[in-house]
Design a protein around this motif. Structure first.
Motif, PDB file in Angstrom:
ATOM      1  N   THR A  24       0.844  -1.197   0.000  1.00 32.08           N
ATOM      2  CA  THR A  24       0.000   0.000   0.000  1.00 32.08           C
ATOM      3  C   THR A  24       0.876   1.242   0.000  1.00 32.08           C
ATOM      4  O   THR A  24       2.022   1.215   0.458  1.00 32.08           O
ATOM      5  CB  THR A  24      -0.869   0.088   1.272  1.00 32.08           C
TER       6      THR A  24
ATOM      7  N   LYS B 282      -4.222  11.672   9.691  1.00 35.55           N
ATOM      8  CA  LYS B 282      -4.692  10.324  10.002  1.00 35.55           C
ATOM      9  C   LYS B 282      -3.910   9.255   9.237  1.00 35.55           C
ATOM     10  O   LYS B 282      -3.646   8.172   9.742  1.00 35.55           O
ATOM     11  CB  LYS B 282      -6.173  10.218   9.670  1.00 35.55           C
ATOM     12  N   TYR B 283      -3.560   9.591   7.999  1.00 35.99           N
ATOM     13  CA  TYR B 283      -2.911   8.581   7.171  1.00 35.99           C
ATOM     14  C   TYR B 283      -1.383   8.639   7.230  1.00 35.99           C
ATOM     15  O   TYR B 283      -0.710   7.824   6.614  1.00 35.99           O
ATOM     16  CB  TYR B 283      -3.399   8.695   5.724  1.00 35.99           C
TER      17      TYR B 283
ATOM     18  N   TRP C 188     -20.992  11.092   5.418  1.00 31.21           N
ATOM     19  CA  TRP C 188     -21.020   9.830   4.657  1.00 31.21           C
ATOM     20  C   TRP C 188     -21.905   8.788   5.341  1.00 31.21           C
ATOM     21  O   TRP C 188     -22.567   7.992   4.673  1.00 31.21           O
ATOM     22  CB  TRP C 188     -19.598   9.295   4.425  1.00 31.21           C
TER      23      TRP C 188
ATOM     24  N   ILE D 170     -25.490   7.139   3.885  1.00 30.57           N
ATOM     25  CA  ILE D 170     -25.807   5.707   3.804  1.00 30.57           C
ATOM     26  C   ILE D 170     -27.172   5.440   4.429  1.00 30.57           C
ATOM     27  O   ILE D 170     -28.035   4.789   3.829  1.00 30.57           O
ATOM     28  CB  ILE D 170     -24.708   4.860   4.500  1.00 30.57           C
TER      29      ILE D 170
ATOM     30  N   GLU E  47     -24.265   4.860  -1.797  1.00 34.82           N
ATOM     31  CA  GLU E  47     -23.979   3.439  -1.572  1.00 34.82           C
ATOM     32  C   GLU E  47     -25.237   2.577  -1.391  1.00 34.82           C
ATOM     33  O   GLU E  47     -25.153   1.450  -0.897  1.00 34.82           O
ATOM     34  CB  GLU E  47     -23.057   3.235  -0.357  1.00 34.82           C
TER      35      GLU E  47
ATOM     36  N   ARG F  73     -25.164  -0.868  -2.532  1.00 35.72           N
ATOM     37  CA  ARG F  73     -24.199  -1.764  -1.891  1.00 35.72           C
ATOM     38  C   ARG F  73     -24.754  -2.389  -0.612  1.00 35.72           C
ATOM     39  O   ARG F  73     -24.113  -3.265  -0.011  1.00 35.72           O
ATOM     40  CB  ARG F  73     -22.917  -1.003  -1.561  1.00 35.72           C
TER      41      ARG F  73
ATOM     42  N   LEU G  31     -23.381  -3.086   5.279  1.00 39.86           N
ATOM     43  CA  LEU G  31     -22.855  -2.915   3.921  1.00 39.86           C
ATOM     44  C   LEU G  31     -21.337  -3.093   3.920  1.00 39.86           C
ATOM     45  O   LEU G  31     -20.709  -3.056   4.987  1.00 39.86           O
ATOM     46  CB  LEU G  31     -23.258  -1.548   3.345  1.00 39.86           C
TER      47      LEU G  31
ATOM     48  N   ASP H 169     -17.570  -2.392   3.958  1.00 42.29           N
ATOM     49  CA  ASP H 169     -16.688  -1.295   4.320  1.00 42.29           C
ATOM     50  C   ASP H 169     -15.956  -0.851   3.064  1.00 42.29           C
ATOM     51  O   ASP H 169     -15.702  -1.661   2.172  1.00 42.29           O
ATOM     52  CB  ASP H 169     -15.668  -1.802   5.338  1.00 42.29           C
TER      53      ASP H 169
ATOM     54  N   LYS I 237     -13.002  -0.331   2.667  1.00 42.12           N
ATOM     55  CA  LYS I 237     -11.682  -0.969   2.546  1.00 42.12           C
ATOM     56  C   LYS I 237     -11.773  -2.325   1.830  1.00 42.12           C
ATOM     57  O   LYS I 237     -10.758  -2.907   1.499  1.00 42.12           O
ATOM     58  CB  LYS I 237     -11.069  -1.166   3.931  1.00 42.12           C
TER      59      LYS I 237
ATOM     60  N   TYR J  70     -14.970  -7.548   4.864  1.00 41.72           N
ATOM     61  CA  TYR J  70     -15.047  -6.441   5.834  1.00 41.72           C
ATOM     62  C   TYR J  70     -16.376  -5.726   5.598  1.00 41.72           C
ATOM     63  O   TYR J  70     -16.579  -5.074   4.576  1.00 41.72           O
ATOM     64  CB  TYR J  70     -13.868  -5.483   5.602  1.00 41.72           C
TER      65      TYR J  70
ATOM     66  N   PRO K  80     -13.243   5.487  18.014  1.00 45.10           N
ATOM     67  CA  PRO K  80     -13.485   5.364  16.574  1.00 45.10           C
ATOM     68  C   PRO K  80     -13.024   6.642  15.858  1.00 45.10           C
ATOM     69  O   PRO K  80     -12.679   7.615  16.530  1.00 45.10           O
ATOM     70  CB  PRO K  80     -15.010   5.244  16.510  1.00 45.10           C
TER      71      PRO K  80
ATOM     72  N   TYR L  15     -15.188   7.901  13.564  1.00 41.14           N
ATOM     73  CA  TYR L  15     -16.489   8.520  13.272  1.00 41.14           C
ATOM     74  C   TYR L  15     -17.428   8.219  14.433  1.00 41.14           C
ATOM     75  O   TYR L  15     -17.675   7.044  14.734  1.00 41.14           O
ATOM     76  CB  TYR L  15     -17.047   7.971  11.949  1.00 41.14           C
TER      77      TYR L  15
ATOM     78  N   HIS M 226     -17.812  -3.368  13.325  1.00 39.92           N
ATOM     79  CA  HIS M 226     -16.990  -3.938  12.249  1.00 39.92           C
ATOM     80  C   HIS M 226     -17.171  -5.456  12.218  1.00 39.92           C
ATOM     81  O   HIS M 226     -17.063  -6.106  13.260  1.00 39.92           O
ATOM     82  CB  HIS M 226     -15.504  -3.631  12.485  1.00 39.92           C
TER      83      HIS M 226
HETATM   84  N1  GTA Z   1     -18.771   1.936   3.116  1.00 43.18           N
HETATM   85  O1  GTA Z   1     -17.610   6.338   2.818  1.00 43.18           O
HETATM   86  C1  GTA Z   1     -17.449   5.248   3.378  1.00 43.18           C
HETATM   87  C2  GTA Z   1     -16.551   5.038   4.465  1.00 43.18           C
HETATM   88  N2  GTA Z   1     -15.704   5.858   5.170  1.00 43.18           N
HETATM   89  C3  GTA Z   1     -15.458   7.268   4.946  1.00 43.18           C
HETATM   90  C4  GTA Z   1     -15.105   5.131   6.126  1.00 43.18           C
HETATM   91  N3  GTA Z   1     -15.545   3.872   6.088  1.00 43.18           N
HETATM   92  C5  GTA Z   1     -16.454   3.787   5.066  1.00 43.18           C
HETATM   93  N4  GTA Z   1     -17.186   2.738   4.627  1.00 43.18           N
HETATM   94  C6  GTA Z   1     -18.036   2.937   3.592  1.00 43.18           C
HETATM   95  N5  GTA Z   1     -18.166   4.164   2.986  1.00 43.18           N
HETATM   96  O2  GTA Z   1     -13.601   0.719   8.712  1.00 43.18           O
HETATM   97  C7  GTA Z   1     -15.191   2.793   6.977  1.00 43.18           C
HETATM   98  C8  GTA Z   1     -13.720   2.729   7.328  1.00 43.18           C
HETATM   99  C9  GTA Z   1     -13.725   2.100   8.730  1.00 43.18           C
HETATM  100  C10 GTA Z   1     -15.084   2.486   9.285  1.00 43.18           C
HETATM  101  C11 GTA Z   1     -14.995   3.499  10.378  1.00 43.18           C
HETATM  102  O3  GTA Z   1     -15.809   3.041   8.218  1.00 43.18           O
HETATM  103  O4  GTA Z   1     -12.996   1.961   6.397  1.00 43.18           O
HETATM  104  P1  GTA Z   1     -13.826   3.786  12.684  1.00 43.18           P
HETATM  105  O5  GTA Z   1     -14.728   4.933  12.997  1.00 43.18           O
HETATM  106  O6  GTA Z   1     -13.537   2.856  13.792  1.00 43.18           O
HETATM  107  O7  GTA Z   1     -12.547   4.452  12.058  1.00 43.18           O
HETATM  108  O8  GTA Z   1     -14.421   2.932  11.515  1.00 43.18           O
HETATM  109  P2  GTA Z   1     -11.116   3.879  11.654  1.00 43.18           P
HETATM  110  O9  GTA Z   1     -11.046   2.432  11.801  1.00 43.18           O
HETATM  111  O10 GTA Z   1     -10.083   4.690  12.318  1.00 43.18           O
HETATM  112  O11 GTA Z   1     -11.043   4.305  10.185  1.00 43.18           O
HETATM  113  P3  GTA Z   1     -10.131   3.745   9.093  1.00 43.18           P
HETATM  114  O12 GTA Z   1     -10.409   4.638   7.951  1.00 43.18           O
HETATM  115  O13 GTA Z   1     -10.358   2.312   8.915  1.00 43.18           O
HETATM  116  O14 GTA Z   1      -8.627   3.977   9.578  1.00 43.18           O
HETATM  117  C12 GTA Z   1      -7.844   3.032  10.292  1.00 43.18           C
HETATM  118  C13 GTA Z   1      -6.518   2.814   9.633  1.00 43.18           C
HETATM  119  O15 GTA Z   1      -6.704   1.904   8.556  1.00 43.18           O
HETATM  120  C14 GTA Z   1      -5.922   4.050   8.975  1.00 43.18           C
HETATM  121  O16 GTA Z   1      -5.166   4.835   9.844  1.00 43.18           O
HETATM  122  C15 GTA Z   1      -5.062   3.432   7.900  1.00 43.18           C
HETATM  123  O17 GTA Z   1      -3.805   3.077   8.395  1.00 43.18           O
HETATM  124  C16 GTA Z   1      -5.808   2.185   7.517  1.00 43.18           C
HETATM  125  N6  GTA Z   1      -6.564   2.368   6.271  1.00 43.18           N
HETATM  126  C17 GTA Z   1      -7.601   3.209   6.080  1.00 43.18           C
HETATM  127  N7  GTA Z   1      -8.084   3.123   4.829  1.00 43.18           N
HETATM  128  C18 GTA Z   1      -7.340   2.200   4.203  1.00 43.18           C
HETATM  129  C19 GTA Z   1      -7.354   1.683   2.890  1.00 43.18           C
HETATM  130  N8  GTA Z   1      -8.262   2.092   1.969  1.00 43.18           N
HETATM  131  N9  GTA Z   1      -6.448   0.758   2.560  1.00 43.18           N
HETATM  132  C20 GTA Z   1      -5.570   0.309   3.486  1.00 43.18           C
HETATM  133  N10 GTA Z   1      -5.509   0.776   4.750  1.00 43.18           N
HETATM  134  C21 GTA Z   1      -6.368   1.708   5.109  1.00 43.18           C
END
Ligand code: GTA
Length: 329
Positions: free
Chosen positions: A61, A134-135, A167, A171, A177, A180, A195, A197, A199, A209, A263, A265, A271
């Protein structure tokens, strides 16, 4: 595509009951993706990279910060798993370039047909500074949050500083979505939407997921859960597992069902990931198994209101700064 769904389902039959007369959710066929992509405009053709935020050779990645025209954007590129059901086509439809040969050993570069060589791409645009942070690769620190700390430090911070939940509302209101959605229980008290995720590309169940997003809008996180929420949690747990068994032939014993604290959000969501898949954020410092959450609330209705909860925060997280200011770290 039927074949693909069948073979995906077949791979799971060792662990799941095979006698259920149910429709298996179709995993997304490549050619459909191809058609969609051909139709969508390439918004990344003008992408200008400003920094690589994180990358991993192991995970394959890369997280990039840059600009699309004048807007800040984060782009995540991820190579996806090689699917068993594409192997025949991969071997017969590719060209093979020899790199080296030595005795019985040889290495090649296999050039796969484009539709078997896609890169999963996630775009956040316009991205806020908080998204960029965050990233970004960073050191984390474990925080111990007492009930008092939550009231005096965390609550005020998350009410002002958290990510937009637009977002999530899109939903729940079917504004995004909607096609989905795997399952919905529309009940306003115990209902939820299940639905994929974002990811998960839905091409293989190996990295399944799904998210269950509850209809109730006033539960921010695990911290807000009380025994009155047990019917909601039990409903999500029960129906979520049933639906995943029906649609993906994955039994409950193959699932990791959990909530994050903190979280990203603050609208309650659960999950559902495949047990063998190490989803980001599934470690013990952040993930709380739904089954434990239910039992904790059954034995103490105020468990999550009163307990000290631990969680990791990244070095530049504003909340970490607040804990430091309060002399808690
Ligand atoms: N269906 O628009 C969306 C959407 N968004 C904006 C977020 N999610 C969505 N799902 C749909 N549509 O699992 C999902 C996220 C997450 C969940 C929120 O909602 O994918 P959370 O509130 O506990 O937040 O869960 P979390 O887990 O911190 O969020 P996230 O984005 O998963 O980040 C955790 C870590 O995962 C990041 O710091 C990064 O290292 C890694 N990560 C994030 N996105 C990706 C990716 N696309 N590929 C690989 N690694 C990733």
């Amino acid at each position: 595509s039927r074949n693909m769904a069948d073979s995906a389902a077949k791979r799971q039959t060792d662990s799941g009951p095979d006698d259920l007369n149910v429709e298996v959710k179709k995993l997304k066929p490549d050619h459909e993706n191809g058609r969609q992509e051909a139709e969508s405009e390439n918004i990344l053709s003008a992408f200008k990279t400003s920094a690589v935020l994180n990358d991993s050779a192991r995970e394959k990645t890369i997280f990039i910060h840059g600009k699309v025209t004048d807007q800040d954007a984060v782009v995540i590129l991820e190579k996806t798993p090689i699917r068993q059901d594409s192997l025949d086509e991969l071997f017969s439809g590719s060209s093979l370039k020899l790199e080296m040969r030595n005795d019985i050993y040889s290495t090649y570069r296999l050039q796969a047909p484009p539709h078997l060589n896609e890169i999963k791409t996630t775009v956040v645009c316009p991205a806020t500074e908080k998204h960029v942070k965050k990233y970004q690769r960073q050191e984390s620190f474990l925080v111990e949050e007492t009930a008092e700390d939550y009231q005096s430090i965390t609550l005020a911070y998350i009410q002002k500083q958290s990510f937009s939940m637009q977002w999530v509302y899109n939903i729940l209101e079917k504004k995004a979505e909607a096609d989905r959605i795997v399952y919905e229980d529309p009940d306003p008290q115990v209902g939820f939407v299940l639905l994929p995720d974002f990811k998960w590309d839905q091409k293989q169940v190996d990295d399944l997921y799904l998210l269950a997003i509850v209809h109730q809008r006033n539960i921010k996180s695990l911290r807000d859960l009380r025994s009155e929420h047990l019917p909601l949690l039990q409903n999500v747990f029960q129906k979520g597992k049933e639906q995943i068994l029906q649609h993906y032939k994955l039994p409950a014993s193959q699932l990791r069902v959990y909530l994050h604290y903190q979280p990203s959000y603050y609208h309650l969501h659960v999950h559902f990931t495949k047990l063998g898949y190490e989803a980001p954020g599934c470690g013990v410092e952040r993930a709380h198994l739904l089954t434990d959450v239910i039992q904790n609330l059954q034995s103490d209705p105020r468990y999550y209101e009163t307990r000290t909860l631990c969680f990791p925060l990244r070095a530049d997280d504003g909340l970490l700064g607040k804990f430091k200011e309060a002399g808690k770290l």
